[in-house]
Design an enzyme around this catalytic site. Structure first.
Site, PDB file in Angstrom:
ATOM      1  N   ARG A 124       0.870  -1.035  -0.105  1.00  0.00           N
ATOM      2  CA  ARG A 124       0.037   0.118  -0.111  1.00  0.00           C
ATOM      3  C   ARG A 124       0.810   1.309  -0.016  1.00  0.00           C
ATOM      4  O   ARG A 124       0.433   2.334   0.543  1.00  0.00           O
ATOM      5  CB  ARG A 124      -0.805  -0.122   1.401  1.00  0.00           C
ATOM      6  CG  ARG A 124      -1.947  -1.278   1.352  1.00  0.00           C
ATOM      7  CD  ARG A 124      -2.528  -1.710  -0.047  1.00  0.00           C
ATOM      8  NE  ARG A 124      -3.072  -3.087   0.155  1.00  0.00           N
ATOM      9  CZ  ARG A 124      -3.569  -3.591  -0.624  1.00  0.00           C
ATOM     10  NH1 ARG A 124      -3.508  -3.163  -1.898  1.00  0.00           N
ATOM     11  NH2 ARG A 124      -4.313  -4.646  -0.452  1.00  0.00           N
TER      12      ARG A 124
ATOM     13  N   GLU B 238      -5.780 -12.404   7.844  1.00  0.00           N
ATOM     14  CA  GLU B 238      -5.506 -12.445   6.391  1.00  0.00           C
ATOM     15  C   GLU B 238      -4.295 -13.287   6.296  1.00  0.00           C
ATOM     16  O   GLU B 238      -3.426 -13.105   5.555  1.00  0.00           O
ATOM     17  CB  GLU B 238      -5.054 -11.196   6.024  1.00  0.00           C
ATOM     18  CG  GLU B 238      -6.357  -9.982   6.069  1.00  0.00           C
ATOM     19  CD  GLU B 238      -6.010  -8.870   5.490  1.00  0.00           C
ATOM     20  OE1 GLU B 238      -4.844  -7.989   5.596  1.00  0.00           O
ATOM     21  OE2 GLU B 238      -7.020  -8.027   4.907  1.00  0.00           O
TER      22      GLU B 238
ATOM     23  N   ASP C 185     -12.023  -1.275   7.469  1.00  0.00           N
ATOM     24  CA  ASP C 185     -10.560  -1.454   7.126  1.00  0.00           C
ATOM     25  C   ASP C 185     -10.369  -0.143   6.461  1.00  0.00           C
ATOM     26  O   ASP C 185     -10.208   0.056   4.988  1.00  0.00           O
ATOM     27  CB  ASP C 185     -10.293  -2.475   6.213  1.00  0.00           C
ATOM     28  CG  ASP C 185      -8.859  -2.682   5.613  1.00  0.00           C
ATOM     29  OD1 ASP C 185      -7.902  -1.902   6.335  1.00  0.00           O
ATOM     30  OD2 ASP C 185      -8.451  -3.316   4.968  1.00  0.00           O
TER      31      ASP C 185
ATOM     32  N   GLU D  88      -4.917   2.944  15.373  1.00  0.00           N
ATOM     33  CA  GLU D  88      -4.149   2.667  14.201  1.00  0.00           C
ATOM     34  C   GLU D  88      -5.023   3.733  12.901  1.00  0.00           C
ATOM     35  O   GLU D  88      -5.985   3.312  12.775  1.00  0.00           O
ATOM     36  CB  GLU D  88      -4.018   1.360  13.765  1.00  0.00           C
ATOM     37  CG  GLU D  88      -3.168   1.279  12.572  1.00  0.00           C
ATOM     38  CD  GLU D  88      -2.898  -0.419  12.091  1.00  0.00           C
ATOM     39  OE1 GLU D  88      -2.617  -1.008  13.300  1.00  0.00           O
ATOM     40  OE2 GLU D  88      -2.840  -0.772  10.846  1.00  0.00           O
TER      41      GLU D  88
ATOM     42  N   GLU E 111      -4.632   4.080   0.731  1.00  0.00           N
ATOM     43  CA  GLU E 111      -5.028   2.727   0.091  1.00  0.00           C
ATOM     44  C   GLU E 111      -6.320   3.143  -0.499  1.00  0.00           C
ATOM     45  O   GLU E 111      -6.424   2.564  -1.721  1.00  0.00           O
ATOM     46  CB  GLU E 111      -4.987   1.618   1.028  1.00  0.00           C
ATOM     47  CG  GLU E 111      -5.447   0.349   0.429  1.00  0.00           C
ATOM     48  CD  GLU E 111      -5.426  -0.795   1.561  1.00  0.00           C
ATOM     49  OE1 GLU E 111      -5.018  -0.617   2.692  1.00  0.00           O
ATOM     50  OE2 GLU E 111      -5.807  -2.106   1.261  1.00  0.00           O
TER      51      GLU E 111
HETATM   52  C1  GCV Z   1      -0.854  -4.994   5.861  1.00  0.00           C
HETATM   53  C2  GCV Z   1      -5.764  -4.281   4.543  1.00  0.00           C
HETATM   54  C3  GCV Z   1      -4.792  -3.878   3.412  1.00  0.00           C
HETATM   55  C4  GCV Z   1      -3.617  -4.984   3.565  1.00  0.00           C
HETATM   56  C5  GCV Z   1      -3.110  -4.765   4.967  1.00  0.00           C
HETATM   57  C6  GCV Z   1      -3.972  -4.971   6.075  1.00  0.00           C
HETATM   58  C7  GCV Z   1      -3.714  -4.962   7.352  1.00  0.00           C
HETATM   59  O1  GCV Z   1      -6.548  -5.469   4.287  1.00  0.00           O
HETATM   60  O2  GCV Z   1      -5.481  -4.023   2.229  1.00  0.00           O
HETATM   61  O3  GCV Z   1      -2.579  -4.594   2.774  1.00  0.00           O
HETATM   62  O4  GCV Z   1      -2.049  -5.690   5.352  1.00  0.00           O
HETATM   63  O5  GCV Z   1      -5.132  -4.099   5.909  1.00  0.00           O
HETATM   64  O6  GCV Z   1      -4.079  -3.906   7.889  1.00  0.00           O
HETATM   65  O7  GCV Z   1      -3.231  -5.790   7.974  1.00  0.00           O
END
Ligand code: GCV
Length: 718
Positions: free
Chosen positions: A186, A309, A383, A405, A411
């Site tokens: 990102r 994820e 998100d 955060e 993004e």
């Molecule tokens: C670092 C979103 C973003 C991901 C990111 C994730 C997170 O899904 O698309 O790139 O991963 O957030 O915050 O862990």
């Protein structure tokens, strides 16, 4: 040559010089440009700052001296001496009671400043006027030096000062999502700054400039690597490189932290398990922590993304998030380290509603974490969408320190080319009232610890920094780095005040320039929300890279990866019912908030479709139907971008050519993309609503198939 001929030759040059915009700039200097003040300010500043006297010796005090020397020379248009002998009327005296008997003897009220605060006071010393910049620590003095420079950069008087400030939050961190191959997840500003291959021997001077910029806004920590982390960062080979960066940053009050891969004991440690309750695993992490602290005595600690994820985590071994976090916390605790455990959990199985998942997972663990664990919670429950309501965990974990955060990198907000100032968005969430302990329980009061007396406090900003000359991918994205730092220092500073400060330092103090720039910034977030996801819509973007619109996407493996899952539009209506008749995730908020959000008549319009599924002809407060309002909002967003372009074009004579041209070009991209977003989304939603466009609103330029066919396979940051 006849005299008039010479004059004819020179005249255009003279006129050119008089009207010439400022010298070319590329944005590298950020807000620390230190260009000479206008003549009317020079005399006053020069008499109030005649010499720099640093009382004491340390790398941090040396950094304060160097910054003042550099800054004042630029701002005042002449060097300012730094030898004690040069001290006369108007000397600036810097130090701490420990570094300086003189400062100790002044009896300044430093106690209430905490370890990082500063005081700047105009005093009389031996019959001479002086200015003292003092703190309880050297880094406080450094922050004070930057504050003095900011006062001059923003043209405030400095002859009768009495200022004292201390940061409200303890940990003010950047989170770099930087990979070891220098790609940045990102990231839209080039490659990672960290040139691992040349470290530890080559310490790029840019690392120091990075540290200066961060210290100038009070950022005191940096997580160097991506939360989707590679265990190699914990090998001796990389730790040596990390230590080199820590050495560069230390004088600026910046500690390094690392994202730890939960299964590192398996990936690089030769164990067959990473079970947090296994004694061998615990011993491995303890030894690893000891090794890190031998190299980096002020190492800040670990950040962890676990069971989210696809990242490994304690649940892989049948353990809880608290088990995982506590094991790491135990390992760093003897060294004073902390663990930041992310609440962005996002399970492999599709939960009923992602907006409730973190709450459901973490709320039951309140009070289960060791004292040096902070749970890191994104501003909103999904998100980093263009606009989200505040995360329901804020206020819901009184016995667990929560830090917030934010995503500085954009993004979901048009990457680097869309001019979007995020200060207003962050202000909105910080000011949101959780009602956790009655009215006034704002998110800011949760994260500054005042509501629940947290032992640790903090904020994390996902960095937008790369090796582009302008650091952030665009001139205006620098403002988001700046605003993040300022809000982490004081979550109650207003977005407007921050925009004003930044614009003065980055562009100009001339009201003719300042006012339009601040105006553009302040309206820009609403504009992007309007042309991307108005009225509480969210997650409408294309797959993977998240660049451009994709509201029609419905074929991804998991239901909750698809935009159709989030907007739920059909022939009858649109929106995600999160009330009791739907997913009921609204019930995770305090009762007052749940009642307000849960009622389509009282929910703020900006979150209407976040919480409610409504018919297309639902009547909005302003009298339009929901469909007509949607069209109006999308259109308003595009119009706002056209307005920004116009305002910026008018500034051409007053702004240096290179930066002006870059912003102009980016605004053109933004306008085209705003139109693309509007037209693609409205073409799609109209295919469902089957309602006509209200009078005066143009239909999309193309049919839906045209927008669906657009592909952007190499979009950055993916
Ligand atoms: C670092 C979103 C973003 C991901 C990111 C994730 C997170 O899904 O698309 O790139 O991963 O957030 O915050 O862990």
């Amino acid at each position: 040559m006849p005299r008039f001929a010479l004059l004819r030759l020179l005249l255009p040059m003279m006129v050119g010089l008089l009207c010439a915009p400022a010298a070319a700039e590329d944005g590298y200097d950020l807000w620390l440009r230190y260009r000479t003040v206008e003549p009317q300010w020079q005399e006053g500043y020069r008499t109030a700052a005649t010499a720099i006297v640093v009382e004491g010796e340390s790398p941090t005090l040396a950094a304060a001296r160097a910054e003042l020397e550099r800054g004042l020379a630029g701002l005042l248009g002449r060097p300012v001496p730094t030898t004690p002998e040069a001290a006369g009327d108007g000397a600036i005296i810097l130090g701490t009671p420990r570094s300086s008997p003189l400062i100790a003897g002044l009896g300044l009220p430093l106690d209430r400043l905490g370890p990082e605060g500063y005081l700047i006071r105009s005093i009389t010393l031996g019959g001479r006027r002086a200015m003292v910049i003092a703190g309880r620590s050297d880094v406080g003095v450094l922050y004070g030096a930057f504050r003095l420079l900011r006062l001059i950069q923003t043209r405030q008087p400095i002859d009768a000062l009495d200022l004292a400030e201390a940061p409200r939050l303890e940990r003010r961190l950047l989170n770099h999502w930087d990979n070891l191959d220098r790609s940045v997840e990102r990231g839209y500003a080039g490659l990672s700054l960290w040139d691992w291959q040349k470290l530890p021997h080559f310490r790029d001077p840019r690392y120091t400039d990075y540290a200066r910029a961060n210290a100038s806004i009070g950022i005191n920590g940096t997580v160097l690597n991506n939360v989707n982390s590679n265990a190699d960062i914990l090998t001796p080979q990389f730790l040596e490189k990390v230590a080199a960066l820590a050495d560069v940053f230390r004088p600026y009050g910046i500690r390094v932290y690392l994202s730890a891969r939960f299964n590192a004991p398996m990936a690089i440690g030769g164990l067959e398990t990473a079970d947090p309750l296994d004694p061998r695993v615990r011993a491995w992490w303890r030894a690893k922590s000891d090794e890190i602290y031998r190299r980096i005595p002020d190492f800040g600690g670990f950040l962890v993304k676990a069971n989210s994820e696809g990242q490994p985590g304690p649940q892989d071994f049948g353990r809880s998030h608290a088990d995982g976090a506590n094991m790491l916390a135990e390992a760093v605790e003897p060294h004073g380290g902390i663990v930041m455990w992310r609440a962005f959990v996002y399970s492999d199985e599709v939960p009923t509603d992602r907006a409730a998942q973190a709450y459901d997972e973490f709320k039951p663990l309140d009070g289960e974490f060791r004292p040096n664990v902070i749970v890191q919670v994104k501003n909103g429950p999904i998100d980093f969408q263009p606009r989200e309501p505040f995360h329901p965990l804020f206020g819901a974990m009184p016995r667990t320190p929560l830090m917030m955060e934010l995503q500085i990198t954009k993004e979901y907000l048009g990457f680097a080319t869309h001019l979007v100032y995020l200060g207003t968005m962050w202000e909105e969430v910080l000011d949101a009232d959780t009602h956790a302990q009655g009215e006034g329980s704002t998110v800011a009061r949760v994260i500054d610890g005042s509501l629940d007396d947290y032992a640790h406090t903090g904020m994390a900003g996902v960095a937008n920094i790369g090796n582009d000359r302008n650091w952030s991918g665009s001139q205006f994205d620098q403002a988001n780095w700046y605003a993040y730092g300022r809000l982490a220092w004081d979550p109650d500073v207003t977005a407007g005040a921050i925009a004003g400060e930044w614009a003065r330092m980055t562009w100009s103090n001339d009201p003719q320039v300042l006012e339009p720039i601040v105006g553009m910034m302040m309206d820009s977030h609403q504009a992007v929300v309007d042309y991307m996801t108005p009225l509480g819509l969210h997650h409408l973007m294309a797959t993977g890279h998240h660049y451009g619109p994709g509201p029609w996407v419905d074929d991804l493996e998991r239901a909750d990866w698809n935009p159709v899952y989030f907007h739920r539009a059909d022939r009858e209506g649109i929106g995600f019912d999160r009330t009791a008749s739907g997913s009921n995730s609204v019930s995770r908020y305090a009762p007052e908030v749940a009642a307000r959000f849960g009622d389509a008549g009282t929910v703020p319009e900006e979150f209407l479709l976040w919480f409610h599924h409504l018919p297309w002809d639902h009547r909005m407060a302003g009298g339009r139907t929901l469909w007509d309002e949607l069209v109006a909002r999308y259109t308003r967003g595009v119009t706002a971008v056209a307005g920004m372009r116009q305002a910026w074009a008018a500034l051409a004579p007053h702004v240096d050519a290179q930066r002006h041209a870059e912003v102009s070009d980016f605004l053109l991209i933004q306008q085209e993309e705003a139109q693309w977003w509007r037209d693609a989304c409205l073409a799609y939603f109209q295919s469902l609503s089957r309602r006509p466009f209200p009078e005066g609103y143009a239909p999309p330029a193309h049919d839906l198939e045209y927008y669906k066919a657009i592909r952007t396979p190499y979009a950055p940051g993916n």
